[in-house]
Motif scaffolding. Structure first.
Motif, mmCIF file in Angstrom:
data_model
loop_
_atom_site.group_PDB
_atom_site.id
_atom_site.type_symbol
_atom_site.label_atom_id
_atom_site.label_comp_id
_atom_site.label_asym_id
_atom_site.label_seq_id
_atom_site.Cartn_x
_atom_site.Cartn_y
_atom_site.Cartn_z
ATOM 1 N N ASP A 188 -24.959 -3.153 0.709
ATOM 2 C CA ASP A 188 -23.580 -3.331 0.381
ATOM 3 C C ASP A 188 -23.539 -3.220 -1.280
ATOM 4 O OD1 ASP A 188 -20.922 -4.723 0.370
ATOM 5 O OD2 ASP A 188 -21.493 -5.763 1.612
ATOM 6 N N LEU A 189 -23.260 -2.774 -1.998
ATOM 7 C CA LEU A 189 -23.325 -2.740 -3.265
ATOM 8 C C LEU A 189 -21.678 -4.089 -3.858
ATOM 9 C CD1 LEU A 189 -24.562 0.526 -4.957
ATOM 10 C CD2 LEU A 189 -25.409 -1.641 -5.077
ATOM 11 N N GLY A 190 -22.347 -4.923 -4.740
ATOM 12 C CA GLY A 190 -20.586 -5.897 -4.771
ATOM 13 C C GLY A 190 -20.555 -6.206 -3.819
ATOM 14 N N SER A 201 -23.086 -4.921 9.276
ATOM 15 C CA SER A 201 -23.641 -3.323 9.890
ATOM 16 C C SER A 201 -25.280 -4.519 10.692
ATOM 17 C CB SER A 201 -24.034 -3.184 8.443
ATOM 18 O OG SER A 201 -22.985 -2.318 7.664
ATOM 19 N N ALA A 202 -24.912 -5.911 10.036
ATOM 20 C CA ALA A 202 -26.317 -6.228 10.318
ATOM 21 C C ALA A 202 -25.870 -6.969 12.313
ATOM 22 C CB ALA A 202 -26.756 -7.585 9.615
ATOM 23 N N LEU A 203 -24.597 -7.196 11.801
ATOM 24 C CA LEU A 203 -23.943 -7.393 13.643
ATOM 25 C C LEU A 203 -24.036 -6.036 14.480
ATOM 26 C CD1 LEU A 203 -20.721 -9.700 13.041
ATOM 27 C CD2 LEU A 203 -23.131 -10.231 13.973
ATOM 28 N N GLY A 208 -27.244 -7.097 0.845
ATOM 29 C CA GLY A 208 -25.866 -7.642 0.292
ATOM 30 C C GLY A 208 -26.185 -7.366 -1.395
ATOM 31 N N VAL A 209 -25.904 -7.416 -2.591
ATOM 32 C CA VAL A 209 -26.429 -6.936 -3.504
ATOM 33 C C VAL A 209 -24.745 -7.255 -4.347
ATOM 34 C CG1 VAL A 209 -27.110 -6.490 -6.429
ATOM 35 C CG2 VAL A 209 -27.892 -6.135 -4.039
ATOM 36 N N THR A 247 -27.245 3.994 3.993
ATOM 37 C CA THR A 247 -26.522 4.454 4.130
ATOM 38 C C THR A 247 -25.724 3.261 2.841
ATOM 39 O OG1 THR A 247 -26.036 4.434 6.098
ATOM 40 C CG2 THR A 247 -24.388 4.051 4.919
ATOM 41 N N VAL A 248 -25.020 3.291 2.140
ATOM 42 C CA VAL A 248 -23.956 2.396 0.760
ATOM 43 C C VAL A 248 -22.586 2.207 1.297
ATOM 44 C CG1 VAL A 248 -23.408 2.064 -2.010
ATOM 45 C CG2 VAL A 248 -26.068 2.778 -0.493
ATOM 46 N N PHE A 249 -22.588 0.306 1.814
ATOM 47 C CA PHE A 249 -20.941 0.625 1.572
ATOM 48 C C PHE A 249 -20.720 -0.002 0.355
ATOM 49 C CE2 PHE A 249 -21.947 0.515 6.158
ATOM 50 C CZ PHE A 249 -20.979 0.955 6.343
ATOM 51 N N GLN A 250 -19.933 -0.005 -0.222
ATOM 52 C CA GLN A 250 -18.878 -0.339 -2.014
ATOM 53 C C GLN A 250 -18.074 -0.176 -1.793
ATOM 54 O OE1 GLN A 250 -21.402 1.470 -4.103
ATOM 55 N NE2 GLN A 250 -19.469 3.151 -4.790
ATOM 56 N N ASN A 251 -17.390 -2.581 -2.298
ATOM 57 C CA ASN A 251 -15.754 -1.786 -2.470
ATOM 58 C C ASN A 251 -15.679 -2.659 -4.255
ATOM 59 O OD1 ASN A 251 -13.498 -2.599 -2.240
ATOM 60 N ND2 ASN A 251 -12.749 -4.071 -0.764
ATOM 61 N N PRO A 252 -15.425 -1.733 -4.454
ATOM 62 C CA PRO A 252 -15.802 -2.530 -6.617
ATOM 63 C C PRO A 252 -14.216 -2.269 -6.837
ATOM 64 C CG PRO A 252 -16.284 0.349 -5.986
ATOM 65 C CD PRO A 252 -15.771 -0.069 -4.474
ATOM 66 N N PRO A 253 -14.607 -3.694 -7.897
ATOM 67 C CA PRO A 253 -13.569 -3.067 -8.607
ATOM 68 C C PRO A 253 -12.925 -2.279 -8.318
ATOM 69 C CG PRO A 253 -14.846 -4.534 -9.681
ATOM 70 C CD PRO A 253 -15.723 -3.465 -8.872
#
Length: 209
Positions: free
Chosen positions: A57-59, A69-71, A79-80, A120-126
Protein backbone atom coordinates in the motif's frame (compact mmCIF):
# COMPACT_ATOMS: atom_id res chain seq x y z
CA UNK A 1 -9.20 -14.06 14.00
CA UNK A 2 -12.47 -15.15 12.41
CA UNK A 3 -12.36 -15.21 8.62
CA UNK A 4 -14.28 -12.40 6.92
CA UNK A 5 -16.90 -13.81 4.56
CA UNK A 6 -19.03 -10.74 3.77
CA UNK A 7 -18.11 -7.33 2.40
CA UNK A 8 -20.23 -5.62 5.06
CA UNK A 9 -18.17 -7.28 7.79
CA UNK A 10 -14.97 -6.02 6.17
CA UNK A 11 -16.43 -2.51 6.02
CA UNK A 12 -17.31 -2.68 9.71
CA UNK A 13 -13.73 -3.65 10.57
CA UNK A 14 -12.30 -0.84 8.47
CA UNK A 15 -14.64 1.71 10.07
CA UNK A 16 -12.52 1.35 13.22
CA UNK A 17 -9.44 2.81 11.50
CA UNK A 18 -9.30 6.51 12.48
CA UNK A 19 -8.76 9.35 10.05
CA UNK A 20 -5.40 11.10 9.63
CA UNK A 21 -4.55 12.40 13.14
CA UNK A 22 -2.94 15.62 11.88
CA UNK A 23 -3.85 16.04 8.18
CA UNK A 24 -1.20 17.98 6.30
CA UNK A 25 -2.42 20.14 3.43
CA UNK A 26 0.84 19.77 1.53
CA UNK A 27 0.32 16.01 1.37
CA UNK A 28 -3.34 16.34 0.33
CA UNK A 29 -4.34 13.84 2.99
CA UNK A 30 -7.91 12.58 2.78
CA UNK A 31 -8.87 9.33 4.46
CA UNK A 32 -10.39 6.72 2.14
CA UNK A 33 -13.90 5.99 3.47
CA UNK A 34 -14.42 2.44 4.68
CA UNK A 35 -17.30 1.90 2.23
CA UNK A 36 -14.98 2.64 -0.73
CA UNK A 37 -11.97 0.78 0.68
CA UNK A 38 -14.02 -2.31 1.52
CA UNK A 39 -15.63 -2.37 -1.94
CA UNK A 40 -12.28 -2.16 -3.71
CA UNK A 41 -10.59 -4.71 -1.43
CA UNK A 42 -13.54 -7.08 -1.79
CA UNK A 43 -13.35 -6.84 -5.58
CA UNK A 44 -9.58 -7.35 -5.51
CA UNK A 45 -10.05 -10.38 -3.29
CA UNK A 46 -12.59 -11.80 -5.74
CA UNK A 47 -10.12 -11.31 -8.58
CA UNK A 48 -7.47 -13.29 -6.71
CA UNK A 49 -5.22 -10.31 -5.97
CA UNK A 50 -5.09 -10.51 -2.15
CA UNK A 51 -5.38 -13.93 -0.52
CA UNK A 52 -1.93 -15.49 -0.22
CA UNK A 53 -0.36 -12.52 -2.04
CA UNK A 54 2.32 -10.01 -1.05
CA UNK A 55 0.52 -6.66 -1.00
CA UNK A 56 1.96 -3.15 -0.89
CA UNK A 57 0.00 0.00 0.00
CA UNK A 58 1.89 3.04 -1.33
CA UNK A 59 1.05 6.32 0.41
CA UNK A 60 -0.94 4.25 2.89
CA UNK A 61 -1.97 7.03 5.28
CA UNK A 62 -3.51 5.32 8.30
CA UNK A 63 -3.25 1.97 6.54
CA UNK A 64 -6.74 1.09 5.34
CA UNK A 65 -5.64 -0.93 2.29
CA UNK A 66 -2.71 -2.57 4.06
CA UNK A 67 -4.85 -3.55 7.04
CA UNK A 68 -7.81 -4.55 4.86
CA UNK A 69 -5.58 -6.79 2.74
CA UNK A 70 -4.13 -8.38 5.88
CA UNK A 71 -7.64 -9.06 7.17
CA UNK A 72 -8.52 -10.73 3.86
CA UNK A 73 -5.65 -13.19 4.04
CA UNK A 74 -2.68 -11.54 2.35
CA UNK A 75 0.57 -13.46 2.85
CA UNK A 76 2.19 -10.15 3.72
CA UNK A 77 0.97 -6.57 3.63
CA UNK A 78 3.19 -3.49 3.84
CA UNK A 79 2.07 0.13 4.13
CA UNK A 80 4.44 2.94 3.19
CA UNK A 81 3.88 6.63 3.90
CA UNK A 82 6.02 9.73 4.41
CA UNK A 83 3.86 10.88 7.35
CA UNK A 84 5.06 9.41 10.64
CA UNK A 85 1.91 10.45 12.53
CA UNK A 86 -0.27 8.36 10.21
CA UNK A 87 2.10 5.40 10.33
CA UNK A 88 2.11 5.46 14.14
CA UNK A 89 -1.68 5.29 14.10
CA UNK A 90 -1.69 2.44 11.56
CA UNK A 91 0.77 0.46 13.68
CA UNK A 92 -1.43 0.99 16.74
CA UNK A 93 -4.58 -0.20 14.90
CA UNK A 94 -2.90 -3.28 13.43
CA UNK A 95 -1.53 -4.13 16.87
CA UNK A 96 -4.99 -3.98 18.42
CA UNK A 97 -6.25 -6.27 15.64
CA UNK A 98 -3.35 -8.66 16.39
CA UNK A 99 -2.36 -8.88 12.74
CA UNK A 100 0.97 -10.62 12.22
CA UNK A 101 1.01 -10.27 8.42
CA UNK A 102 1.16 -6.48 8.17
CA UNK A 103 3.99 -3.99 8.62
CA UNK A 104 4.39 -0.23 8.17
CA UNK A 105 7.33 1.86 7.02
CA UNK A 106 7.92 5.62 7.15
CA UNK A 107 9.42 6.59 3.80
CA UNK A 108 8.96 8.83 0.80
CA UNK A 109 7.62 6.45 -1.83
CA UNK A 110 10.31 7.68 -4.25
CA UNK A 111 12.99 6.35 -1.88
CA UNK A 112 11.23 3.09 -1.05
CA UNK A 113 12.66 -0.21 -2.27
CA UNK A 114 10.98 -3.31 -0.92
CA UNK A 115 13.84 -5.58 -1.90
CA UNK A 116 11.50 -8.48 -2.61
CA UNK A 117 8.64 -9.47 -4.88
CA UNK A 118 5.31 -7.64 -4.73
CA UNK A 119 2.17 -9.20 -6.18
CA UNK A 120 -0.37 -6.39 -5.73
CA UNK A 121 -0.04 -2.63 -5.18
CA UNK A 122 -2.81 -0.38 -3.86
CA UNK A 123 -2.36 3.38 -3.94
CA UNK A 124 -4.55 6.37 -3.24
CA UNK A 125 -2.07 9.16 -4.01
CA UNK A 126 -2.74 12.90 -4.00
CA UNK A 127 -4.86 13.07 -7.14
CA UNK A 128 -5.16 16.83 -7.53
CA UNK A 129 -8.58 17.59 -6.06
CA UNK A 130 -7.31 20.89 -4.64
CA UNK A 131 -7.16 23.87 -6.97
CA UNK A 132 -3.60 24.68 -5.91
CA UNK A 133 -2.48 21.04 -5.74
CA UNK A 134 0.79 19.91 -7.24
CA UNK A 135 -0.52 18.19 -10.35
CA UNK A 136 0.88 14.89 -11.51
CA UNK A 137 1.55 13.38 -8.09
CA UNK A 138 -0.59 10.37 -8.98
CA UNK A 139 1.58 9.70 -12.04
CA UNK A 140 4.66 9.70 -9.80
CA UNK A 141 3.04 6.92 -7.82
CA UNK A 142 2.22 4.95 -10.97
CA UNK A 143 5.83 5.21 -12.15
CA UNK A 144 7.04 3.98 -8.76
CA UNK A 145 4.64 1.05 -8.90
CA UNK A 146 5.99 0.11 -12.34
CA UNK A 147 9.51 0.22 -10.92
CA UNK A 148 8.53 -2.17 -8.10
CA UNK A 149 7.16 -4.63 -10.65
CA UNK A 150 3.95 -6.04 -9.16
CA UNK A 151 1.59 -8.27 -11.12
CA UNK A 152 -1.37 -5.96 -10.48
CA UNK A 153 -1.85 -2.27 -9.65
CA UNK A 154 -4.93 -0.55 -8.19
CA UNK A 155 -4.60 3.23 -8.41
CA UNK A 156 -6.95 6.13 -7.59
CA UNK A 157 -7.23 9.09 -9.97
CA UNK A 158 -9.55 11.97 -10.78
CA UNK A 159 -12.29 10.75 -13.12
CA UNK A 160 -11.89 13.88 -15.24
CA UNK A 161 -8.43 12.66 -16.32
CA UNK A 162 -9.63 9.24 -17.48
CA UNK A 163 -8.84 9.61 -21.20
CA UNK A 164 -5.35 10.92 -20.49
CA UNK A 165 -4.72 8.15 -17.95
CA UNK A 166 -5.79 5.37 -20.28
CA UNK A 167 -3.25 6.56 -22.84
CA UNK A 168 -0.58 7.01 -20.14
CA UNK A 169 -1.14 3.48 -18.88
CA UNK A 170 -1.04 2.06 -22.41
CA UNK A 171 2.15 3.98 -23.22
CA UNK A 172 3.75 2.41 -20.12
CA UNK A 173 2.72 -1.15 -21.03
CA UNK A 174 0.02 -1.36 -18.35
CA UNK A 175 -3.05 -3.33 -19.40
CA UNK A 176 -6.19 -1.90 -17.80
CA UNK A 177 -8.62 -4.71 -16.96
CA UNK A 178 -11.16 -2.92 -14.74
CA UNK A 179 -12.25 0.63 -13.94
CA UNK A 180 -14.02 1.20 -10.62
CA UNK A 181 -15.93 4.47 -10.13
CA UNK A 182 -16.61 6.20 -6.83
CA UNK A 183 -17.89 9.46 -5.39
CA UNK A 184 -15.11 10.33 -2.96
CA UNK A 185 -16.20 12.62 -0.10
CA UNK A 186 -13.81 15.46 0.72
CA UNK A 187 -14.58 16.68 4.26
CA UNK A 188 -13.92 20.19 5.56
CA UNK A 189 -10.59 19.56 7.31
CA UNK A 190 -8.44 22.42 6.00
CA UNK A 191 -8.88 26.16 6.60
CA UNK A 192 -9.41 26.94 2.91
CA UNK A 193 -12.38 24.57 2.61
CA UNK A 194 -15.64 26.50 2.24
CA UNK A 195 -18.03 23.52 2.17
CA UNK A 196 -18.70 21.04 4.94
CA UNK A 197 -18.44 18.17 2.50
CA UNK A 198 -17.84 17.82 -1.22
CA UNK A 199 -17.96 14.73 -3.41
CA UNK A 200 -15.26 14.27 -6.06
CA UNK A 201 -15.65 11.75 -8.88
CA UNK A 202 -12.71 9.37 -8.87
CA UNK A 203 -11.75 6.22 -10.71
CA UNK A 204 -9.61 3.31 -9.65
CA UNK A 205 -7.75 1.64 -12.47
CA UNK A 206 -6.84 -2.02 -12.11
CA UNK A 207 -3.90 -2.68 -14.40
CA UNK A 208 -1.80 -5.74 -15.07
CA UNK A 209 1.89 -5.30 -15.64
Amino acid sequence: MKKITRKKHLEMRLQNIPSHPKPKVGLEQYTTPSIIASDLIWNAFGLGDIEGKDVLDLGCGTGVFAIGSALMGAHSSIGVDIDGDSIDLAIDVSGKLKLDNVDFIVSDICDFNNGSNVDTVFQNPPFGSQKKADKGQDLKFVKKAIELGPDVLYSFHMASTEDFLIKFYEDNALEISHIFRYDFPIPKIYDFHSRENQNVSVIVLRAEL
